[in-house]
Design a protein around this motif. Structure first.
Motif, PDB file in Angstrom:
ATOM      1  N   LEU A 242       0.768  -1.144  -0.021  1.00 12.91           N
ATOM      2  CA  LEU A 242       0.062   0.004   0.051  1.00 12.91           C
ATOM      3  C   LEU A 242       0.791   1.389  -0.124  1.00 12.91           C
ATOM      4  CD1 LEU A 242      -2.639   1.212   0.299  1.00 12.91           C
ATOM      5  CD2 LEU A 242      -2.580   1.137   2.581  1.00 12.91           C
ATOM      6  N   ARG A 243       0.673   1.915  -1.010  1.00 15.25           N
ATOM      7  CA  ARG A 243       1.584   3.322  -0.924  1.00 15.25           C
ATOM      8  C   ARG A 243       1.228   4.369   0.034  1.00 15.25           C
ATOM      9  NH1 ARG A 243       2.180   7.074  -6.385  1.00 15.25           N
ATOM     10  NH2 ARG A 243       4.172   8.259  -5.609  1.00 15.25           N
ATOM     11  N   GLN A 244       2.166   4.734   0.804  1.00 17.26           N
ATOM     12  CA  GLN A 244       1.891   5.621   1.968  1.00 17.26           C
ATOM     13  C   GLN A 244       2.008   7.211   1.499  1.00 17.26           C
ATOM     14  OE1 GLN A 244       4.743   4.570   4.827  1.00 17.26           O
ATOM     15  NE2 GLN A 244       4.422   2.234   4.742  1.00 17.26           N
ATOM     16  N   ARG A 245       1.011   7.675   1.795  1.00 19.58           N
ATOM     17  CA  ARG A 245       0.944   9.180   0.991  1.00 19.58           C
ATOM     18  C   ARG A 245       0.176   9.810   2.166  1.00 19.58           C
ATOM     19  NH1 ARG A 245       2.069  10.244  -4.084  1.00 19.58           N
ATOM     20  NH2 ARG A 245       1.785  12.409  -3.527  1.00 19.58           N
ATOM     21  N   PRO A 246       0.431  11.147   2.683  1.00 19.94           N
ATOM     22  CA  PRO A 246      -0.275  11.899   3.352  1.00 19.94           C
ATOM     23  C   PRO A 246      -1.579  12.546   2.539  1.00 19.94           C
ATOM     24  CG  PRO A 246       1.626  13.326   2.663  1.00 19.94           C
ATOM     25  CD  PRO A 246       1.815  11.901   2.119  1.00 19.94           C
ATOM     26  N   ILE A 352      14.855  14.126  -3.007  1.00 20.54           N
ATOM     27  CA  ILE A 352      14.686  14.207  -1.556  1.00 20.54           C
ATOM     28  C   ILE A 352      13.485  13.009  -1.212  1.00 20.54           C
ATOM     29  CG2 ILE A 352      13.688  15.467   0.218  1.00 20.54           C
ATOM     30  CD1 ILE A 352      14.909  17.952  -1.190  1.00 20.54           C
ATOM     31  N   LEU A 353      12.452  12.888  -2.243  1.00 19.91           N
ATOM     32  CA  LEU A 353      11.515  12.030  -1.865  1.00 19.91           C
ATOM     33  C   LEU A 353      11.513  10.679  -2.752  1.00 19.91           C
ATOM     34  CD1 LEU A 353       8.380  14.134  -1.249  1.00 19.91           C
ATOM     35  CD2 LEU A 353       9.954  13.246   0.398  1.00 19.91           C
ATOM     36  N   GLY A 354      12.323  10.668  -3.728  1.00 14.00           N
ATOM     37  CA  GLY A 354      12.580   9.711  -4.462  1.00 14.00           C
ATOM     38  C   GLY A 354      11.445   9.348  -5.538  1.00 14.00           C
ATOM     39  N   ARG A 355      10.712  10.072  -5.850  1.00 15.29           N
ATOM     40  CA  ARG A 355       9.490  10.495  -6.753  1.00 15.29           C
ATOM     41  C   ARG A 355       9.456  11.708  -7.451  1.00 15.29           C
ATOM     42  NH1 ARG A 355       5.046  12.886  -4.973  1.00 15.29           N
ATOM     43  NH2 ARG A 355       4.681  13.174  -2.555  1.00 15.29           N
ATOM     44  N   ASP A 380      13.219  22.177   3.004  1.00 15.79           N
ATOM     45  CA  ASP A 380      13.086  22.107   4.518  1.00 15.79           C
ATOM     46  C   ASP A 380      11.547  21.410   4.399  1.00 15.79           C
ATOM     47  OD1 ASP A 380      15.184  22.996   5.793  1.00 15.79           O
ATOM     48  OD2 ASP A 380      14.269  25.158   5.843  1.00 15.79           O
ATOM     49  N   ALA A 381      10.709  21.917   3.431  1.00 18.21           N
ATOM     50  CA  ALA A 381       9.256  21.439   3.190  1.00 18.21           C
ATOM     51  C   ALA A 381       9.215  20.059   3.100  1.00 18.21           C
ATOM     52  CB  ALA A 381       8.432  22.352   2.418  1.00 18.21           C
ATOM     53  N   LEU A 382      10.055  19.581   1.913  1.00 24.08           N
ATOM     54  CA  LEU A 382      10.110  18.056   1.825  1.00 24.08           C
ATOM     55  C   LEU A 382      10.664  17.120   2.761  1.00 24.08           C
ATOM     56  CD1 LEU A 382      11.428  18.786  -2.258  1.00 24.08           C
ATOM     57  CD2 LEU A 382       8.972  18.024  -1.197  1.00 24.08           C
ATOM     58  N   ILE A 383      11.981  17.737   3.483  1.00 24.68           N
ATOM     59  CA  ILE A 383      12.400  16.884   4.519  1.00 24.68           C
ATOM     60  C   ILE A 383      11.570  16.817   5.613  1.00 24.68           C
ATOM     61  CG2 ILE A 383      14.289  16.396   5.732  1.00 24.68           C
ATOM     62  CD1 ILE A 383      16.175  17.696   3.461  1.00 24.68           C
ATOM     63  N   SER A 385       8.448  16.994   5.880  1.00 26.33           N
ATOM     64  CA  SER A 385       7.102  16.305   5.630  1.00 26.33           C
ATOM     65  C   SER A 385       6.956  14.890   6.097  1.00 26.33           C
ATOM     66  CB  SER A 385       6.760  16.297   4.011  1.00 26.33           C
ATOM     67  OG  SER A 385       7.793  15.321   3.626  1.00 26.33           O
ATOM     68  N   ASP A 386       5.590  14.645   6.490  1.00 25.85           N
ATOM     69  CA  ASP A 386       5.351  13.476   6.875  1.00 25.85           C
ATOM     70  C   ASP A 386       5.802  12.125   6.236  1.00 25.85           C
ATOM     71  OD1 ASP A 386       4.302  14.723   9.188  1.00 25.85           O
ATOM     72  OD2 ASP A 386       2.218  14.482   8.411  1.00 25.85           O
ATOM     73  N   GLU A 387       5.620  12.309   4.702  1.00 22.91           N
ATOM     74  CA  GLU A 387       6.004  11.200   3.781  1.00 22.91           C
ATOM     75  C   GLU A 387       7.378  10.885   3.991  1.00 22.91           C
ATOM     76  OE1 GLU A 387       5.778  10.412  -0.975  1.00 22.91           O
ATOM     77  OE2 GLU A 387       5.286  12.265  -0.087  1.00 22.91           O
ATOM     78  N   TYR A 388       8.181  11.959   4.033  1.00 26.86           N
ATOM     79  CA  TYR A 388       9.732  11.608   4.239  1.00 26.86           C
ATOM     80  C   TYR A 388       9.744  10.885   5.673  1.00 26.86           C
ATOM     81  CZ  TYR A 388      14.811  12.291   4.283  1.00 26.86           C
ATOM     82  OH  TYR A 388      16.297  11.874   4.356  1.00 26.86           O
ATOM     83  N   GLY A 389       9.221  11.344   6.494  1.00 26.58           N
ATOM     84  CA  GLY A 389       9.499  10.651   7.813  1.00 26.58           C
ATOM     85  C   GLY A 389       8.947   9.105   7.811  1.00 26.58           C
ATOM     86  N   ASP A 390       7.774   8.798   7.341  1.00 29.76           N
ATOM     87  CA  ASP A 390       7.280   7.474   6.892  1.00 29.76           C
ATOM     88  C   ASP A 390       8.157   6.637   6.209  1.00 29.76           C
ATOM     89  OD1 ASP A 390       5.276   8.180   8.368  1.00 29.76           O
ATOM     90  OD2 ASP A 390       3.739   8.914   6.592  1.00 29.76           O
TER      91      ASP A 390
END
Length: 896
Positions: A242-246, A352-355, A380-383, A385-390
């Protein structure tokens, strides 16, 4: 020509199965290194055994029917399974000596036994140790009870297992077995028996090994792949990823595990405190490769030593290391300054997010961040983000989450693969922004920023010179440092644009006519006069320059004209008032995209095209932050306007591009020496010549030709009308026609008639008319069950217009209108609204059963109605007129 948006198709880039050479080389390529000794040895052994692998595959293919039949005879009873096998005539192969490898080993099969059934039986007996134990719960299956169709499917499945095995042996990688066999146990258990399948696989293993007596190496190779095949079959079905996305628009997007198993192996690097020095260096290099798309330490002898030491010593986490790399001057120089903001945004997502960006809303959100705060705020906004942490947390190096790594939405498939598969310097135009813009308005030049400064006269920074040109394959070759070549409308000696001394010079007789306002002081009581013949001459000249034409009645600014005549405002303010008028805004701003609007307004107010991208960037920022009126004030209050036109001169065209100049002049060879007449007479187009009428035609013949191509069913449509309440035969006929129109069939044999008995009696007694009878049928439980509950709202709207208005939906506006009614009032309010429309009253009234009307206007709706009426609802539930503009590539996209 219709231009549709397409994000590409998976069929264009098929996902291939892994082979041993590709896997080994890919791993080294991903880590930006040379292949190690162990990998080279593995490749060498694979290539040395290449002929033996091919020989094994040929022999198993040659005797595949016998191998499958031996397995089938063991699990089936009561018949000959071989008779159900789909036979394919094999190519004749001399198997006396199938192949000889480079290592000197040979694979033999005795000629006397080749193709014989007893040879397979002897091999099966000799390889009895490979049969293995019988799984618990195994029972032979009776052929008679199993059925011919199931027998053919079972034998076909066993042939597929054998085929996967030969593919894996030749490729040297069991990837295809893991992808296609894992998870089949649950499927086969429902259809047949997993225990019987295991017995069949064990039997095929023993039978295949029996053909290679005396060749221990070949037997071990076959045994190892068969064992893997059996283990994969025993393993349970893997769960989907399942793709994890905010974001809410992509929740539930799933990737089947088989696609993940077939994907390219991509290692993940994690910085842990207990790693050795060499392992920490490997993780740091992986971070460099992810952020800079290359190993800058090995290739360019570059590194950021202070950050490296901090992350290795545990002073900062890998997340902070990535943040500082993305904010470094090296990253800014390579991936931010050379590109426009939208392309820099895409690259930051990749690094940073790989996509890539997932939706238009996401692009708008981060585009505003990079416009206001630049690169540091975007990072800063990308790193943060909740997606980067997940996905990555504090210790994991970001990695490319492309095809097979996680579920991908289909709408931006092509840009996503281009972003991950190609290096940034080779792809400079923003692909996601172009694709997202084309979804809503698929026009060839609707790009809000442009991929380069297009020097053509008619393009104004657009991507496509033509509708058929693809910007991805050939982006504009003009960068932000390229400047247009401008030609002065006047003396050639003053053509240099950067010469301030030549700007205020009048073009004279060689250029356009200049209108200048010379006011006489009004102190003597005389009317204000101008240097021209009348006041209106100056005013009309101002309108023509700013609008490019004479204005229409009602577009004049009478108040501003009076103030100009009275001397209350100067010509500069009058031009400003014209440029800020509602008519000018609608003409040159509201209907155009930003860059084309800037180019038009710049030419009207400053009299020249823009220099290039550096100048248009400034105007784009003004439009984005402050809007249309700020752009007009910036141009009119600029030092260039003051220097050239001042307060009393109407702007005139000062410079044009070479392409614009050539469009206004005759080309060489189009006129003769005297310049008075063309050399050749223009040819009449062939279709005009063929369509010319050579004889007079009468009214009867003209009417006959006008009716050509019209469907005869338009005049053959039978209309059922309630004429009399006393004619019971007519009432019965009309009610049956109403049932067929609303329910698309005669419901009498299938439905209990008591459900509509009350409606029929009310119609017979005159208590309700035919219109109310139709409304009652539509509001019935049967209609809701048949045409409302199983379908989405768009299909319900199509069926409603078909049943009650006799046509397909006209346009998207009508679909949105009825969709809102369905959402707020339900199916009953929807049907009541359609029955009460003026259209229903005009065509059917209160006594006529709705019928197919064959509407031809608008013309685009005629084929929709044809398609809607020519398909059966139960056999085909496709939506004829979707609620959004379709965006389908030539090959259908597959959402994985």
């Amino acid at each position: 020509m219709t231009v549709t948006a397409s994000g590409g198709s998976s069929l264009v880039r098929p996902q291939l199965y892994q082979t041993l050479p590709v896997t080994a080389i890919t791993q080294a390529e991903q880590q930006d290194r040379y292949m190690e000794r162990g990998e080279l040895s593995e490749l060498s052994d694979f290539f040395k055994s290449g002929r033996k692998r091919i020989a094994i595959a040929q022999i198993i293919t040659q005797y595949s029917e016998l191998i499958v039949s031996q397995a089938a005879n063991r699990i089936f009873t009561g018949g000959s399974p071989l008779s159900y096998l789909e036979r394919v005539a094999p190519e004749p192969v001399d198997m006396a000596m199938a192949a000889q490898g480079d290592s000197g080993t040979e694979t033999y099969i005795e000629k006397g036994d080749s193709g014989g059934l007893f040879s397979g039986l002897r091999g099966l007996v000799s390889s009895a140790g490979d049969l293995g134990p019988i799984p618990p719960g195994f029972r032979p299956i009776n052929v008679g009870r199993y059925g011919p169709s199931n027998m053919q499917k079972s034998l076909r499945d066993m042939s597929w297992f054998l085929r996967y095995l030969t593919y894996a042996i030749v490729a040297g990688d069991p990837n295809i077995i893991a992808v296609n066999v894992r998870g089949l146990r649950e499927i086969i258990e429902d259809a047949c028996s997993s225990a019987a399948t295991l017995v069949a696989l064990q039997t095929m293993r023993a039978a295949s090994i029996g053909y290679f007596r005396g060749d221990t190496e070949a037997q071990e190779l076959i045994r190892s792949y068969f064992n893997l095949l059996i283990d994969e079959f025993k393993a349970p079905a893997p769960s989907n990823k399942l793709r994890q996305r905010p974001s809410k628009d992509l929740q539930g997007l799933q990737l089947p595990q088989i696609y993940f198993n077939a994907a390219e192996r991509r290692p993940k690097f994690v910085m842990k405190p207990g790693l050795s020095t060499a392992e920490k260096n490997t993780v740091v290099k992986a971070a460099y490769r992810q952020v800079f798309e290359r190993d800058i330490k090995r290739a360019y002898s570059l590194d950021i030593s202070n950050l490296e030491s901090q992350v290795k010593n545990g002073e900062i986490a890998m997340k902070e290391f990535i943040r500082r790399l993305a904010k470094s001057p090296l990253y800014r120089k390579n991936f931010f300054e050379p590109y426009i903001n939208s392309r820099a945004l895409e690259l930051a997502f990749r690094h940073i997010l790989g996509r890539g960006p997932g939706s238009r809303e996401e692009v708008q959100k981060y585009f505003s961040i990079v416009s206001e705060g630049g690169l540091p705020k975007l990072v800063d906004a990308l790193i943060d983000s909740d997606e980067y942490g997940d996905y990555f947390g504090e210790e994991t190096v970001p990695y490319l989450r492309g095809l097979g790594q996680e579920a991908q939405e289909c709408r931006n498939w092509g840009p996503q693969q281009n972003l991950l598969n190609y290096s940034a310097p080779f792809r400079k135009n923003p692909e996601f922004l172009t694709t997202f813009a084309s979804y809503d308005q698929p026009l060839p030049d609707q790009h809000p920023y442009g991929s380069g400064n297009d020097p053509l006269e008619i393009q104004f920074g657009a991507i496509f010179p033509k509708e058929t040109r693809n910007p991805s394959s050939s982006p504009a070759p003009f960068s932000k440092d390229t400047r247009r070549i401008l030609i002065r409308r006047g003396a050639g000696i003053d053509s240099q644009v950067s010469n301030p001394g030549a700007r205020p010079k009048s073009p004279g007789s060689l250029g356009p006519k200049v209108f200048k306002l010379d006011q006489i002081p009004a102190g003597n009581g005389a009317n204000i006069k101008f240097a021209e013949s009348s006041t209106q001459t100056i005013i009309r000249a101002a309108y023509r320059q700013v609008f490019g034409r004479d204005v229409y009645a009602g577009q004049e600014l009478k108040s501003a004209e009076n103030r100009l005549e009275n001397g209350d405002i100067c010509m500069r303010d009058f031009v400003r008032a014209i440029a800020k008028s509602e008519a000018f805004r609608k003409t040159y701003w509201s209907s155009l995209y930003v860059m084309k609007a800037v180019e038009y307004i710049h030419r009207r107010l400053l009299g020249r095209p823009t220099y290039g991208r550096q100048e248009t960037n400034k105007y784009f920022d003004i439009c984005a932050r402050q809007g249309f009126y700020a752009l007009v004030d910036t141009l009119i209050d600029s030092p260039e306007y003051t220097e050239v036109f001042g307060d009393d001169t109407i702007p005139y065209e000062r410079y044009v591009t070479p392409a614009g100049q050539s469009l206004r002049s005759f080309r060489t060879g189009t006129v003769d020496a005297t310049g008075l007449k063309p050399v050749s007479k223009p040819q009449v187009p062939r279709f005009v010549e063929l369509g010319a009428v050579n004889s007079s035609r009468g009214d009867i013949e003209v009417n006959k030709r006008m009716g050509q191509g019209v469907n005869l069913r338009r005049v053959q449509s039978k209309v059922f009308k309630l004429t009399s309440l006393y004619d019971k035969a007519n009432i019965k006929l009309v009610t049956q026609a109403a049932y067929r129109q609303v329910f698309e069939r005669d419901i009498s044999p299938y439905v209990i008639k008591t459900e509509f008995t009350s409606l029929e009696s009310q119609l017979s007694n005159g208590e309700i008319n035919m219109k109310e009878f139709i409304e009652g049928l539509g509001c019935s439980d049967l209609y809701q069950k048949e045409f409302y509950a199983p379908y989405p709202n768009t299909k319900v709207i199509e069926l409603g217009t078909k049943h009650f208005l006799g046509r397909a939906p006209l346009n998207q506006i009508e679909i949105r209108k009825y969709n809102q009614i369905l959402a707020t009032q339900g199916i009953r309010g929807f049907i009541q609204t359609m029955v009460e429309t003026p259209e229903y009253a005009e065509f059917f009234g209160e006594d006529t059963v709705p019928y197919r009307r064959f509407p031809t206007l608008p013309a685009a709706n005629f084929p929709n109605t044809e398609r809607l009426y020519q398909q059966l609802t139960r056999q085909n539930d496709d939506v004829v007129v979707p609620s959004f503009a379709p965006s389908v590539s030539p090959t259908a996209s597959i959402d994985t």
